[in-house]
Structures are given as C-alpha cells and as structure tokens.
Design a protein around this motif. Structure first.
Motif, mmCIF file in Angstrom:
data_model
loop_
_atom_site.group_PDB
_atom_site.id
_atom_site.type_symbol
_atom_site.label_atom_id
_atom_site.label_comp_id
_atom_site.label_asym_id
_atom_site.label_seq_id
_atom_site.Cartn_x
_atom_site.Cartn_y
_atom_site.Cartn_z
ATOM 1 N N GLY B 99 0.791 -1.242 0.000
ATOM 2 C CA GLY B 99 0.000 0.000 0.000
ATOM 3 C C GLY B 99 0.816 1.282 0.000
ATOM 4 O O GLY B 99 0.245 2.379 -0.030
ATOM 5 N N THR B 102 -0.014 3.942 -2.774
ATOM 6 C CA THR B 102 -1.415 4.335 -2.952
ATOM 7 C C THR B 102 -1.558 5.775 -3.458
ATOM 8 O O THR B 102 -0.978 6.697 -2.898
ATOM 9 N N LYS B 108 -10.669 7.662 -6.647
ATOM 10 C CA LYS B 108 -10.639 6.357 -5.964
ATOM 11 C C LYS B 108 -9.202 5.999 -5.595
ATOM 12 O O LYS B 108 -8.290 6.183 -6.396
ATOM 13 N N ARG B 109 -9.007 5.428 -4.400
ATOM 14 C CA ARG B 109 -7.655 5.008 -4.029
ATOM 15 C C ARG B 109 -7.296 3.708 -4.745
ATOM 16 O O ARG B 109 -8.091 2.760 -4.742
ATOM 17 N N VAL B 110 -6.139 3.671 -5.349
ATOM 18 C CA VAL B 110 -5.664 2.481 -6.058
ATOM 19 C C VAL B 110 -4.170 2.304 -5.799
ATOM 20 O O VAL B 110 -3.512 3.192 -5.264
ATOM 21 N N SER B 162 -4.547 6.734 1.599
ATOM 22 C CA SER B 162 -5.576 5.750 1.904
ATOM 23 C C SER B 162 -6.521 6.294 2.984
ATOM 24 O O SER B 162 -7.735 6.096 2.920
ATOM 25 N N TYR B 181 -10.693 -0.970 7.004
ATOM 26 C CA TYR B 181 -10.563 -0.294 5.710
ATOM 27 C C TYR B 181 -9.188 0.331 5.486
ATOM 28 O O TYR B 181 -8.949 0.943 4.463
ATOM 29 N N GLY B 184 -5.080 -2.443 3.865
ATOM 30 C CA GLY B 184 -4.224 -2.552 2.690
ATOM 31 C C GLY B 184 -2.952 -1.735 2.798
ATOM 32 O O GLY B 184 -2.172 -1.665 1.849
ATOM 33 N N ASN B 185 -2.733 -1.090 3.930
ATOM 34 C CA ASN B 185 -1.517 -0.289 4.132
ATOM 35 C C ASN B 185 -0.734 -0.850 5.310
ATOM 36 O O ASN B 185 -1.162 -0.775 6.456
#
Lengths: 274, 209
Positions: B99, B102, B108-110, B162, B181, B184-185
């Motif tokens: 992550g 990011t 949107k975060r990707v 994020s 949520y 992912g980091n």
C-alpha cells in the motif's frame, strides 16, 4: 517486465476479434493479478488488450435476475444498493476480499480469472505443474497448509483464492460468455476446473472467449446469510477456509439453504444440489 | 513555464540522443506488426502501441496537465517517480501487497505499482504531493503529525492517501472500521494505533476533506 503491444479496442466485438488475431494476447482490466504475474515473469503476453473501458460495467435487474457486467469493479458491486438489498451475501463476500485499493481496481471478470496464490506457483525457481506443465508440484511435499482439501490431484493442490466466487457459486449464478459468434451461458459452479492432469488450465473458458457478465437469479436469501472467512489475520489475507451460507426460513421452517466453501479447492465447493 | 512545457523542452534538448530516439521510433513504426497498424487504420482501437515503441498519453496529475511519452509496460508508480520525479509515492513491495504506492485515480484510491500508466489516459491522478494547499497541510497530514502517526515515514504517503479516501468513502466511523478499511496499508514500524487515532480525529472534526 517483458514489454508488449498495447491496444484499447473501442467495442467488445473489436476486443474479441483482437484476441483471436494474436495467440499470446491477453485481456487486461484491473491488472491486479496480471501485472503482478508479468513482473514475476510467470506470464509474458505479447499483446495486452485493454478491456477496462468497455461498456460492460452495468448492474441491473432484468426480470427475475440481477445482471452484473464483467467490468464492474469489486468495490462498486459491493456498495451497489441493488446488490446490498437483493444479494447481500455477495456484497459481504466482496468486502472480505483483498484491500480497499485492490477492490477499487479489480473487476468481476478479473476476479474470476485470477490465478492461484500458491507460493510455489509464484516461485519461478521451483517446479510447478500449473506454471510449467510436467515440471512437478512443489507444494505436495512443501508448505501446504493453505492448499486444497477437496478435488486435488497428484499434479496440483493449488486453490482458487476468490471470495466473490464463493458467494456466486452459493447463489446459483450463471456466467455469460461471448465470442465472435455470440453468447453462451455456463453455471458458475462449472466455470473453474479441477486440476486433474492439466492443472495449467484454470477454467472452462475456451480460446477466443470473453466473460461479459454474471447473472444471479433473485432469491429469498436476504435476511439469513453470512460469509465467514478464516484467515491468518483479520483483514487483507487469503482464506484458509471460507463459507458462504444462506437460508430461507418460512414459518419457522428452513425452506431453502445454500452452502459453499472457498479456499479449499481449485473450484468453489457448493452443496446446492444435495 | 508549466511542468508540461518544461518536460517537452527537456525532451528536445539533447539533440543527438533525441535524433537517435526519433529515428529509432520512426523505424519501429515502419516495422510495426501489421495487425497494430491495421487496427489503428480501421479505427477500431482507441489506442494502439507496439512493444518497441513509446506511446503518447495525456493525463492530469495534481491538477497539472501532462502530455507524456511512455512505454506500455511503465507502471503509474514508475511514471510518477522516475519520469516526473514525484517521489512521494513509495515503492515498497512493487507487488500490490504493502500500500505504500497508494494514489487516487479519479477520486478512488488504487495501487499505482499495479496500474499501467498507459491505461490511465485522460484520468485525474492525485498523489501525496497534491494534498497540501501551498504551505497549508491537508487536515489528514496535520493529524498524522499531531498523533505521531509514523516512525520511519516510508509508508506514510500511502497511509495518508488511503486515510483520506477512507474518510471520504464513509468508512471511518469506528476504530474497528478504520482498521478494516486501512488493512491494505502495512506499517512495519507498527504506528497503527496512532494512525487510527489520526483518522478518527479527522472524521470527528467533520468538514470537507
């Protein structure tokens, strides 16, 4: 990463035609697994066909079913009002998968097409029948606590890692597949294959075909449902085992039930017919 | 001089190298596989790039329009860091697991390490460099400082991008939800508790972030 041609066809038909023209071409949408595989040197398509902008991202009710376009993002499907009302089990399974960033990239079709997360498949210094047919399976005698419980062969014990697919198998989904001649429909539980003697073939998609959507019949599994995922940490990990369960209760009697298991084989194990 | 003009000028400067690049590119196009040229001629494809040529794309990064020449295999992260020298987005694992890379694409975060730059054509990218307004830090940046939300700082740009998305998505209503949520980091220093505190505070203060 080995370089490649890149094309972005404007229509679904042009994309399918483009796939036919070059034998080593592959579709790319979210790229969350394909780019990873290309960096590892596990796959090296000569041409990437970008299908992410094709108009295949619609989520709609059509008669007694809900149709989800193959290019709908995992996050969009999970948060879609219609899905949350009518297919809450699917929403819950999607939220259990990957991370928010990956869910914002990954598509429904791509989720189905992702490869196994078997560590030996990704380690190009070791034999793997799925990566290199005939080379052997390192997982059989290796570190395999996350591998198949059902349906494995002596060639491969890898599992399919998807959460979304477990819910779709439980909910009797149908895969809508297109080629240059037209469309065909395949029950979701028949989409992925057991390894047998050809573990390098993950699914029953034929050459030149594209997943264009998923159809899920409307059901009564909107009150009593649960997607449970057992994993090594509480979030952002692949399942050791996951279960999609849904029951329909009428007058205190269970009138219908669905159970499907993920993380246990190369295809979701569903008990819908028993 | 805008960023864009500067890049174009930089490109034209080294004339001998520039000449070689252009002549190689022209030869490459002349030798390009027929199918690509044919597809482009048919107008069936919005975009076509052969594997030994660079392709031009336009995209917007932190409200600045760029017109860039890239290889199809260039990831968005490599474009940001190596070509545009926007080194705030970090290359942690480069395989979509940590992550640190990011960014926001169209809000949107990707993960920029798994995004091909050529696929981002026409999109609006926001990186950590685009969050502050001049010298005024973004509320999330300030909250990370106030709550000591980092030690080494390597994961911090990804964490903050994020975190901003986490609040905007409406997924910052409880510490449990934030942990879910923000999973992912990864932070190897283990600043998670302080990161959660920072995000909860930004959410509690409300307002548009």
């Amino acid at each position: 990463m080995i370089t490649f041609d890149y094309i972005r066809p404007a229509t679904t038909k042009a994309a399918i035609d483009a796939l036919k023209k070059e034998s080593s071409a592959q579709f790319i949408a979210g790229g969350t697994n394909l780019v990873d595989l290309m960096k590892h040197g596990i796959t090296a398509p000569q041409r990437l066909i970008d299908i992410s902008r094709l108009p295949l991202n619609i989520i709609e009710q059509k008669g007694n079913m809900i149709r989800i376009g193959a290019m709908a993002l995992n996050s969009t499907v999970a948060e879609n009002a219609l899905i949350q009302q009518q297919l809450p089990l699917l929403s819950q399974a999607l939220q259990a998968g990957a991370s928010p960033q990956l869910r914002n990239m990954a598509t429904v079709g791509g989720n189905m097409m992702q490869r196994t997360r078997c560590a030996y498949f990704y380690d190009t210094t070791l034999p793997c029948n799925k990566r290199e047919p005939g080379s052997g399976c390192s997982a059989l005698q290796g570190y395999n606590r996350m591998h198949a419980i059902f349906g494995a062969s002596d060639q491969c014990i890898a599992v399919h890692p998807s959460d979304m697919c477990v819910a779709l198998a439980a909910l009797d989904a149908v895969v809508v597949i297109a080629d240059s001649k037209g469309e065909r429909r395949l029950p979701f539980i028949d989409f992925h294959r057991l390894p047998g003697n050809s573990p390098h073939v993950d699914n029953n998609l034929a050459k030149g075909e594209m997943i264009v959507g998923i159809e899920v019949p409307l059901n009564n599994f909107v009150k009593h449902y649960r997607y449970t995922k057992i994993r090594d940490r509480q979030s952002y990990a692949f399942a050791l085992v996951s279960v999609a369960a849904a029951i329909d209760i009428k007058e205190n009697i269970i009138s219908d039930i669905r159970l499907a298991m993920g993380g246990v084989g190369s295809q979701t194990v569903a008990t819908n017919k028993s | 001089m805008s960023h864009n003009e500067k890049l174009l000028n930089d490109d034209c400067h080294n004339s001998r190298r520039g000449f070689l690049k252009k002549s190689v590119a022209a030869t490459a196009i002349a030798l390009a596989p027929n199918v690509i040229v044919k597809a482009a001629e048919d107008g069936l494809d919005e975009k076509a790039a052969g594997y030994f040529e660079k392709t031009n794309i336009k995209l917007t990064i932190n409200d600045i329009d760029y017109s860039l020449s890239i290889e199809p295999r260039t990831t968005l992260l490599d474009l940001l860091r190596e070509q545009l020298h926007l080194t705030g987005s970090k290359k942690g694992c480069d395989y979509g697991q940590c992550g640190a890379c990011t960014v926001h694409v169209d809000g949107k975060r990707v993960l920029s390490c798994l995004s091909l730059a050529v696929m981002q054509e026409g999109k609006h990218i926001t990186t950590i460099e685009g969050l502050a307004k001049g010298d005024d830090l973004h509320p999330m940046q300030q909250a990370f400082i106030d709550h000591d939300g980092f030690q080494c700082g390597y994961c911090t740009p990804g964490q903050i991008m994020s975190a901003v998305a986490c609040v905007r998505e409406g997924h910052a209503n409880s510490p449990e939800e934030v942990r879910q949520y923000m999973s992912g980091n990864i932070c190897r220093c283990g600043a998670y508790n302080n990161i959660v505190d920072a995000i909860i505070e930004v959410k509690r203060k409300g307002g548009t972030i």
